[in-house]
Every structure is written in structure tokens, then in C-alpha cells.
Design a protein around this motif. Structure first.
Motif, mmCIF file in Angstrom:
data_model
loop_
_atom_site.group_PDB
_atom_site.id
_atom_site.type_symbol
_atom_site.label_atom_id
_atom_site.label_comp_id
_atom_site.label_asym_id
_atom_site.label_seq_id
_atom_site.Cartn_x
_atom_site.Cartn_y
_atom_site.Cartn_z
ATOM 1 N N ARG A 1 0.845 -1.196 0.000
ATOM 2 C CA ARG A 1 0.000 0.000 0.000
ATOM 3 C C ARG A 1 0.879 1.245 0.000
ATOM 4 N NH1 ARG A 1 -5.093 0.862 4.135
ATOM 5 N NH2 ARG A 1 -5.331 3.126 3.918
ATOM 6 N N GLY A 2 0.412 2.301 -0.701
ATOM 7 C CA GLY A 2 1.178 3.533 -0.814
ATOM 8 C C GLY A 2 1.192 4.351 0.460
ATOM 9 N N PHE A 3 1.743 5.549 0.364
ATOM 10 C CA PHE A 3 1.979 6.411 1.522
ATOM 11 C C PHE A 3 1.106 7.666 1.437
ATOM 12 C CE2 PHE A 3 5.742 4.155 0.126
ATOM 13 C CZ PHE A 3 6.131 3.471 1.268
ATOM 14 N N TRP B 1 6.519 8.847 -5.659
ATOM 15 C CA TRP B 1 5.799 8.714 -4.384
ATOM 16 C C TRP B 1 4.455 8.069 -4.682
ATOM 17 C CZ3 TRP B 1 6.801 11.521 0.541
ATOM 18 C CH2 TRP B 1 5.815 11.268 1.519
ATOM 19 N N PRO B 2 4.266 6.788 -4.322
ATOM 20 C CA PRO B 2 2.954 6.158 -4.517
ATOM 21 C C PRO B 2 1.992 6.590 -3.408
ATOM 22 C CG PRO B 2 4.486 4.585 -3.558
ATOM 23 C CD PRO B 2 5.261 5.857 -3.774
ATOM 24 N N HIS B 3 0.880 7.163 -3.805
ATOM 25 C CA HIS B 3 -0.090 7.680 -2.831
ATOM 26 C C HIS B 3 -0.798 6.535 -2.114
ATOM 27 C CE1 HIS B 3 -3.669 9.926 -1.383
ATOM 28 N NE2 HIS B 3 -2.814 10.939 -1.336
ATOM 29 N N ASP B 4 -1.392 6.863 -1.002
ATOM 30 C CA ASP B 4 -2.132 5.887 -0.200
ATOM 31 C C ASP B 4 -3.275 5.240 -0.974
ATOM 32 O OD1 ASP B 4 -4.655 5.906 2.169
ATOM 33 O OD2 ASP B 4 -2.889 4.646 2.411
ATOM 34 N N THR B 5 -3.755 5.894 -2.035
ATOM 35 C CA THR B 5 -4.846 5.329 -2.840
ATOM 36 C C THR B 5 -4.351 4.306 -3.864
ATOM 37 O OG1 THR B 5 -4.657 7.177 -4.393
ATOM 38 C CG2 THR B 5 -6.257 7.410 -2.599
#
Length: 372
Positions: free
Chosen positions: A17-19, A72-76
Motif C-alpha cells: 500500500r502507498g503512503f 511517491w505512490p499515494h495511499d490510494t
């Protein structure tokens, strides 16, 4: 494909899962922040080294993105934390073939959980085959990317030529309604299947105003719908203006003949050179359109506002000289984008066949070579 093995997604890659990060927490930079719909913004800090693969986890399920640089991989999103020695670009293409809708664990808001993706059974090729498949599909995507860069560059060149000419001229403004045709479209009744079944007429909705150029219809309608639903046809070269809601003030250019919905307006002149000029001049005057919009939450630009728009128009000799340089570039832009449509269709046809092993790399290479 005897050398392919039966395994699971979790055995060949690890998803994470992203951040979470808000817009307020982001600083100016060139690191892409990848949300479920793609790159949504940029930041000065990366969380993952590229190249990498990200997919939508929330809202937009399973849309897969390839990142060449750190990101930066987003939380979504879910991102590939461990490729486990597999070819990264192959993983990108492979993950795009999975049916993520069947893995949805959300209710009102679609959600993808990595624990539901990892157990998915798959057939997996050896590394050599992975690399061959990635090269074949990558050749098509690379050609598409080159065409997109050419189209963007030629578009900027045309605008630069327009600016150069304007710098040499005294202001010569004309009312748009005096020099061009302006139409507002209509949507055929959805209750009448005879308007939508086996249609042969291009029809576009307001979402097309978001596109760089319109080279495909949204849907096809029948000749009966065209005659009986107040749909107005617009020719190739017409400027498309979004006039309602989220696409209000968005501008695109039609490269196909099409009818449009009531949420778009089409503008075109009889003279091709003037038609090309008006597309760029109208784009430069969006603020003059939107400042007169009416309505509450759903803002709207009516036909009268477009009709009264004041556009700068050079004299015939100047316009002809500009067109001699600019119009071939306008045509080149359209041709590159139309070629991309063909290349993307070929890629999408080859993708499931290569991923299933029904088509082998050497055969696909010949097909791609002929196409590129």
C-alpha cells in the motif's frame, strides 16, 4: 508454453500500500505523486526508486502505471515493492491484464486489497520470455510516446508562430459570430434504442473537451437520431468548447466529423486557414468566455457568450503567410495522434495473446515491425 508455470501473483511480486500525503504537505519538486488515476501532483521527495509499477487501489481500481523515475505512490494505490527478479516492464504489462473488479472489497467506494490480489492464480513465463514480451509491447509504447512528444512540440510551434504574427500586428478584433459558425449540440433520447443501436454517426460528449485532440467518438448514433434529436454535425477542424460543469472552458479540436451533446459547442470557419487560426486564438481567450458564465454550482457558457467573443484575426495576406507555416504542423499533429490510435489498438490486441502464451514473441515481433 510448456516452460510457463502455474503460480500466484504473490509468488512473483509483492504489492504494498502507498503512503499518505496531502497537497498541503507537498513541496515544489519534480517527483511524481501517483494516485489511483495517475500522476496527480509533484513533490520534492521520493518514497520509492524507479523504475516502478503502481496500480489504483481506491476509487479507480487496477489502473496500472509505469514510472521510469523515482516516485511517491499515494495511499490510494498499491505499488510493487519486490519484483522478485522478474522483468519490471513485463510485470507492468501483466498486472494490467488482471480483472480487478472481481477483487473489489469496497461498498460505495471501490477498494482493492493486496491480500485479495496476491492469491490470484496466474500462468507465468520464464524471464527470457518476459523480456521478449516487454520489448515487443514496449516498442509500441515507445513509438506512441515519441508521437505524443512530436504532437506536443508541433502544437507549441504553431502557437509560437501565432504569437510572432500578433507581435507584428495592430489589434484587429472581430466578433466570433461574424466570422464563424457556432452550434450547440443535443443528446438523443436514451430511451430510444433505435437511436443508439448499430449507429454509424460519430457523437461526442463533453468529456472530449478535455482531450488534446478529438480523434475518436464517445459513442455512435444512428442517422435517425441525427435527424430527429437536434444533433448538429461539426466538421473536422472545428474547435470544441466545453460549455457546462466540469469541462466548462475546456478546448479541444475535432479531427473527425461528429455531432455533440448539449454540453459542448462547435466553432468553425469555411476557410481552412482561419479555422486553424481560430482554434489557437479561442484557446488563448478562455478567460473571456468563462468570466461571463452563469448558473450556480453548475456553471454554463451560453451560445451568445461565444458569439460575442472578440477574436484577433490577421488580414488575408498575413493569414495566408501564417497558414503556409502553421497548417502543415497542425496536420502533422493530427496524423501522429491518429497513428497512436492504431498503435494502441495493436498493443491492446497483442497484450492478452502474449500474456496467455497464445502468441509467441517471434510472431509478435514481425507484427510490430510491420506496424512501426
Amino acid at each position: 508454453m510448456s516452460d510457463w508455470k502455474r503460480t500466484t501473483v504473490g509468488d512473483v511480486v509483492t504489492l504494498q500500500r502507498g503512503f499518505d500525503i496531502t497537497k498541503a504537505q507537498q513541496n515544489p519538486g519534480n517527483v511524481p505523486v501517483v494516485s489511483s488515476g495517475g500522476i496527480s501532483s509533484y513533490h520534492d521527495t521520493a518514497m520509492v526508486e524507479g523504475p516502478g509499477v503502481v496500480m489504483g487501489r481506491k476509487g479507480t481500481l487496477g489502473k496500472v502505471f509505469w514510472l521510469e523515475s523515482d516516485y511517491w505512490p499515494h495511499d490510494t494505490t498499491l505499488w510493487v515493492k519486490d519484483f522478485k527478479g522478474n522483468d519490471r516492464r513485463f510485470v507492468y504489462y501483466f498486472l494490467g491484464t488482471l480483472n480487478y473488479l472481481s477483487m473489489n472489497v469496497g461498498s460505495s467506494n471501490p477498494t482493492l486489497n493486496r491480500n485479495h490480489v496476491h492469491p490470484t492464480p496466474i500462468n507465468w513465463p520464464p524471464l527470457k520470455e518476459q523480456r521478449g514480451i516487454a520489448v515487443v509491447l514496449g516498442a509500441l509504447d515507445d513509438k506512441i510516446a515519441v508521437n505524443e512528444r512530436i504532437a506536443t512540440t508541433t502544437d507549441a510551434m504553431v502557437e509560437a508562430l501565432r504569437q510572432m504574427l500578433l507581435a507584428e500586428l495592430d489589434a484587429n478584433f472581430r466578433r466570433l459570430g461574424d466570422i464563424a459558425k457556432i452550434v450547440v449540440g443535443s443528446t438523443p433520447s436514451r430511451a430510444k434504442s433505435e437511436y443508439w443501436t448499430d449507429g454509424t454517426v460519430n457523437w461526442i460528449n463533453s468529456g472530449k473537451a478535455n482531450e488534446f485532440r478529438v480523434i475518436d467518438p464517445s459513442e455512435m448514433i444512428t442517422e435517425d437520431a441525427l435527424v430527429n434529436s437536434s444533433v448538429k454535425m461539426m466538421p473536422p477542424g472545428a474547435t470544441l468548447i466545453g460549455i457546462t460543469g466540469a469541462t466548462m472552458g475546456k478546448i479541444s479540436r475535432l479531427e473527425i466529423p461528429a455531432g455533440g451533446s448539449q454540453n459542448v459547442a462547435g466553432v468553425w470557419a469555411d476557410e481552412p486557414a482561419l479555422n486553424d487560426w481560430l482554434f489557437y486564438d479561442i484557446k488563448a481567450r478562455v478567460a473571456d468566455l468563462t468570466k461571463h458564465a452563469s448558473g450556480g454550482a453548475q456553471q454554463h457558457i451560453n451560445k451568445r457568450i461565444i458569439t460575442e467573443l472578440q477574436c484577433s484575426v490577421p488580414g488575408p495576406d498575413r493569414l495566408t503567410a501564417w497558414s503556409a507555416k502553421a497548417s502543415p504542423l497542425v496536420t502533422l499533429t493530427a496524423r501522429r495522434l491518429v497513428e497512436n490510435r492504431t498503435l494502441a489498438a495493436l498493443r491492446d490486441t497483442l497484450l492478452p495473446q502474449l500474456m496467455s502464451g497464445r502468441l509467441r514473441v517471434k510472431d509478435a515481433e514481425k507484427i510490430v515491425e510491420d506496424a512501426t
